[in-house]
Design a protein around this motif. Structure first.
Motif, PDB file in Angstrom:
ATOM      1  N   ILE A   6       0.866  -1.178   0.000  1.00 52.15           N
ATOM      2  CA  ILE A   6       0.000   0.000   0.000  1.00 52.15           C
ATOM      3  C   ILE A   6       0.898   1.222   0.000  1.00 52.15           C
ATOM      4  O   ILE A   6       1.679   1.422   0.939  1.00 52.15           O
ATOM      5  N   TYR A   7       0.797   2.010  -1.034  1.00 48.37           N
ATOM      6  CA  TYR A   7       1.572   3.242  -1.166  1.00 48.37           C
ATOM      7  C   TYR A   7       0.692   4.392  -0.687  1.00 48.37           C
ATOM      8  O   TYR A   7      -0.352   4.678  -1.266  1.00 48.37           O
ATOM      9  N   TYR A   8       1.140   5.022   0.397  1.00 45.52           N
ATOM     10  CA  TYR A   8       0.365   6.144   0.937  1.00 45.52           C
ATOM     11  C   TYR A   8       1.239   6.935   1.904  1.00 45.52           C
ATOM     12  O   TYR A   8       2.309   6.495   2.304  1.00 45.52           O
ATOM     13  N   ARG A  14      -6.954   7.997   3.468  1.00 51.73           N
ATOM     14  CA  ARG A  14      -7.699   7.197   2.484  1.00 51.73           C
ATOM     15  C   ARG A  14      -7.241   5.740   2.410  1.00 51.73           C
ATOM     16  O   ARG A  14      -7.933   4.913   1.843  1.00 51.73           O
ATOM     17  N   ALA A  15      -6.113   5.416   2.977  1.00 51.62           N
ATOM     18  CA  ALA A  15      -5.647   4.023   2.974  1.00 51.62           C
ATOM     19  C   ALA A  15      -6.152   3.242   4.188  1.00 51.62           C
ATOM     20  O   ALA A  15      -6.003   2.028   4.242  1.00 51.62           O
ATOM     21  N   ASN A  31       3.273  -1.367   4.160  1.00 50.27           N
ATOM     22  CA  ASN A  31       3.057   0.054   3.903  1.00 50.27           C
ATOM     23  C   ASN A  31       4.316   0.630   3.276  1.00 50.27           C
ATOM     24  O   ASN A  31       5.410   0.439   3.807  1.00 50.27           O
ATOM     25  N   TRP A  36       7.286  11.917  -1.718  1.00 49.57           N
ATOM     26  CA  TRP A  36       6.351  12.819  -2.385  1.00 49.57           C
ATOM     27  C   TRP A  36       6.880  14.230  -2.364  1.00 49.57           C
ATOM     28  O   TRP A  36       7.408  14.650  -1.348  1.00 49.57           O
ATOM     29  N   ARG A  47      -1.658   9.896  -8.190  1.00 48.93           N
ATOM     30  CA  ARG A  47      -2.411  10.020  -6.939  1.00 48.93           C
ATOM     31  C   ARG A  47      -2.125   8.856  -6.006  1.00 48.93           C
ATOM     32  O   ARG A  47      -1.685   7.794  -6.422  1.00 48.93           O
ATOM     33  N   LEU A  48      -2.448   9.071  -4.746  1.00 46.48           N
ATOM     34  CA  LEU A  48      -2.367   8.037  -3.724  1.00 46.48           C
ATOM     35  C   LEU A  48      -3.739   7.907  -3.076  1.00 46.48           C
ATOM     36  O   LEU A  48      -4.501   8.862  -3.087  1.00 46.48           O
ATOM     37  N   PRO A  49      -4.069   6.757  -2.527  1.00 50.80           N
ATOM     38  CA  PRO A  49      -3.252   5.574  -2.371  1.00 50.80           C
ATOM     39  C   PRO A  49      -3.173   4.752  -3.653  1.00 50.80           C
ATOM     40  O   PRO A  49      -3.976   4.893  -4.566  1.00 50.80           O
ATOM     41  N   SER A  64      -5.358   2.115  -8.428  1.00 53.26           N
ATOM     42  CA  SER A  64      -5.320   3.443  -7.840  1.00 53.26           C
ATOM     43  C   SER A  64      -6.758   3.851  -7.530  1.00 53.26           C
ATOM     44  O   SER A  64      -7.691   3.207  -8.007  1.00 53.26           O
ATOM     45  N   SER A  66      -8.829   5.305  -4.019  1.00 56.74           N
ATOM     46  CA  SER A  66      -9.160   4.637  -2.760  1.00 56.74           C
ATOM     47  C   SER A  66     -10.484   3.884  -2.802  1.00 56.74           C
ATOM     48  O   SER A  66     -10.562   2.752  -2.312  1.00 56.74           O
TER      49      SER A  66
END
Length: 161
Positions: A6-8, A14-15, A31, A36, A47-49, A64, A66
């Motif tokens: 999970i990229y955040y 939002r993750a 994680n 950024w 965008r993330l997540p 991509s 959320s």
């Protein structure tokens, strides 16, 4: 069983629902905090997540947005009903839960004014009136059935903000 990345940012945000579901499903995930904004061009849609699913054979699937990630994981690990009408009903609860989340974000992070505070109170009051009734109709205390579903996790995320 697949594993996940999970990229955040280093915050719930939002993750949070995705992390909750993977934890509840006892699924391995890592994680990853991107650098950024320099990693922004490397992310789908910038965008993330971002969720990366790594299958046992090493193949990767990346998502991509959320809400899409949450619904994918919820469907995969049983946090949404299988019946289409029941799932649609549960998904409308999710959409409604997003209203107080957005109103809070506006007030807390974007437009800290008396008007945004007033709007937040109005949204929360309306939300509580409607959702208290929905939750009280299920003896188990969940939005649907006798176990945690995605709207329960979204509701919990309000308290984790």
């Amino acid at each position: 069983m697949p594993s996940y990345e999970i990229y955040y940012f280093p915050m719930p945000g939002r993750a949070f629902p995705t992390r909750c579901m993977l934890t509840l499903a006892n699924v391995s995930y890592k994680n990853i905090i991107p650098n950024w904004p320099s990693d922004k061009p490397k992310m789908p849609y910038g965008r993330l997540p971002v969720l990366k699913e790594i299958s046992e054979d090493g193949s990767e699937f990346t998502l991509s947005e959320s809400i899409v990630i949450d619904r994918y994981i919820a469907q995969k690990y049983g946090f949404l009903p299988k019946d289409e009408k029941k799932r649609a009903t549960v998904e409308q609860y999710i959409a409604q839960i997003c209203d107080p989340i957005e109103a809070y974000a506006d007030f807390a992070y974007i437009i800290k004014t008396e008007d945004s505070k007033k709007k937040l109170i109005e949204v929360l009051t309306y939300f509580i009136e409607k959702h208290e009734l929905i939750l009280s109709q299920n003896p188990a205390g969940y939005y649907y059935g006798d176990s945690i579903t995605l709207p329960d996790i979204y509701l919990y995320s309000i308290f984790n903000a």
